[in-house]
Design a protein around this motif. Structure first.
Motif, mmCIF file in Angstrom:
data_model
loop_
_atom_site.group_PDB
_atom_site.id
_atom_site.type_symbol
_atom_site.label_atom_id
_atom_site.label_comp_id
_atom_site.label_asym_id
_atom_site.label_seq_id
_atom_site.Cartn_x
_atom_site.Cartn_y
_atom_site.Cartn_z
ATOM 1 N N CYS A 1 0.850 -1.192 0.000
ATOM 2 C CA CYS A 1 0.000 0.000 0.000
ATOM 3 C C CYS A 1 0.886 1.242 0.000
ATOM 4 O O CYS A 1 1.765 1.372 0.843
ATOM 5 N N ASN B 1 0.210 4.091 0.931
ATOM 6 C CA ASN B 1 -0.054 4.941 2.096
ATOM 7 C C ASN B 1 0.548 4.369 3.386
ATOM 8 O O ASN B 1 1.360 5.021 4.035
ATOM 9 N N CYS B 2 0.180 3.129 3.747
ATOM 10 C CA CYS B 2 0.652 2.580 5.022
ATOM 11 C C CYS B 2 1.857 1.648 4.842
ATOM 12 O O CYS B 2 2.494 1.259 5.823
ATOM 13 N N CYS C 1 -7.838 0.450 1.102
ATOM 14 C CA CYS C 1 -6.808 -0.446 1.608
ATOM 15 C C CYS C 1 -7.389 -1.234 2.794
ATOM 16 O O CYS C 1 -8.086 -0.679 3.637
ATOM 17 N N CYS D 1 -5.286 0.394 6.223
ATOM 18 C CA CYS D 1 -5.384 1.795 6.637
ATOM 19 C C CYS D 1 -6.608 2.498 6.056
ATOM 20 O O CYS D 1 -6.857 3.659 6.355
ATOM 21 N N SER E 1 -7.167 3.768 3.294
ATOM 22 C CA SER E 1 -6.965 4.875 2.359
ATOM 23 C C SER E 1 -7.493 4.438 0.985
ATOM 24 O O SER E 1 -7.400 3.261 0.624
HETATM 25 ZN ZN LIG Z 1 -2.800 1.031 3.461
#
Ligand SMILES: [Zn+2]
Length: 258
Positions: free
Chosen positions: A37, A39-40, A62, A65, A67
């Motif tokens: 991911c 983002n995380c 996701c 997280c 997102s």
């Molecule tokens: Zn994530």
């Protein structure tokens, strides 16, 4: 049965194309590390990597997280799936069908990257030119492939946008647009070049019109965002590669011969 297999392969390839679209412009390896991911950073498990299906099950977020995942991912997979089925429908299980599929994929890559970053890589444009040449040869054979159009096609196809580029000194069109038209024009006849340009400008016009309409309905604050021309050129190239001659014939029948 054959179409199911081809469609599934198209989906898998679309998934790989997504990795390329995301990683290559960032200068990352397309093999390592495995999908994570953005983002995380959590590693994405195999059952969350099933084309289209995973996006629907995860509701576009996701797993960890929450997102949002861009809807471009399943869209690219879906288009690749249709592309694979359509290519084999037109040319059967052949080298031509495979090359047409690859031409479509590289055009998707160029379009999405141009849409996101306003940039086109010379490598991807060069790859398109090679694939277009291979496609021409696969259809007509080496001896019958007209070298005239291999050389002349790119010039004809990029003539209009090249002139706009020169006159506006690169303000209305970019050099990438000109190069993309040249690469896509490999093997194009005069008629195919005209159809390619016509389709590109028509779709771009309709897109801008639609965008203005949506903006006026939503009355949102007008975000002045430059519109990349690459995706529209890509559509023009693909349509004209598959059906340019037929569209030109149709035009003559409808308008000229009355
Ligand atoms: Zn994530």
């Amino acid at each position: 049965m054959l179409e199911t297999i081809v469609g599934a392969l198209g989906l898998v390839f679309g998934s790989f194309l997504n990795v390329c679209i995301y990683r290559i412009p960032r200068g990352e390896s397309i093999i390592f590390p495995s999908s994570h991911c953005p983002n995380c950073g959590r590693k994405i498990r195999w059952f969350d990597l099933i084309p289209i299906l995973s996006f629907i099950i995860l509701k576009g977020k996701c797993r960890y997280c929450k997102s949002p995942i861009s809807p471009l991912y399943p869209a690219v997979e879906a288009v690749c799936c249709l592309l694979a089925i359509a290519s084999t429908r037109v040319y059967g299980l052949s080298v031509s069908a495979f090359l047409l599929f690859l031409i479509g994929c590289i055009l998707i890559y160029i379009s999405v990257v141009d849409f996101k970053t306003y940039e086109m890589s010379v490598t991807s444009i060069l790859l398109l030119a090679i694939l277009k040449f291979g496609f021409e040869v696969s259809l007509k054979g080496v001896l019958k492939t007209s070298m005239t159009f291999v050389v002349l096609g790119p010039i004809l196809n990029a003539l209009l946008v090249g002139l706009i580029y020169l006159i506006t000194r690169g303000n209305a069109m970019g050099l990438g647009d000109v190069l993309l038209l040249m690469a896509g024009g490999v093997g194009f006849t005069v008629r195919q070049a005209i159809v390619c340009n016509f389709v590109a400008f028509l779709v771009a016009f309709l897109y801008v019109l639609g965008l203005k309409l949506v903006q006026s309905i939503l009355k949102g604050n007008e975000k002045k965002r430059e519109i990349p021309f690459g995706p529209f050129i890509s559509i023009g190239i693909f349509v004209s590669t598959v059906a340019g001659e037929r569209i030109a014939d149709l035009y003559y029948q409808l308008i000229i011969v009355r």
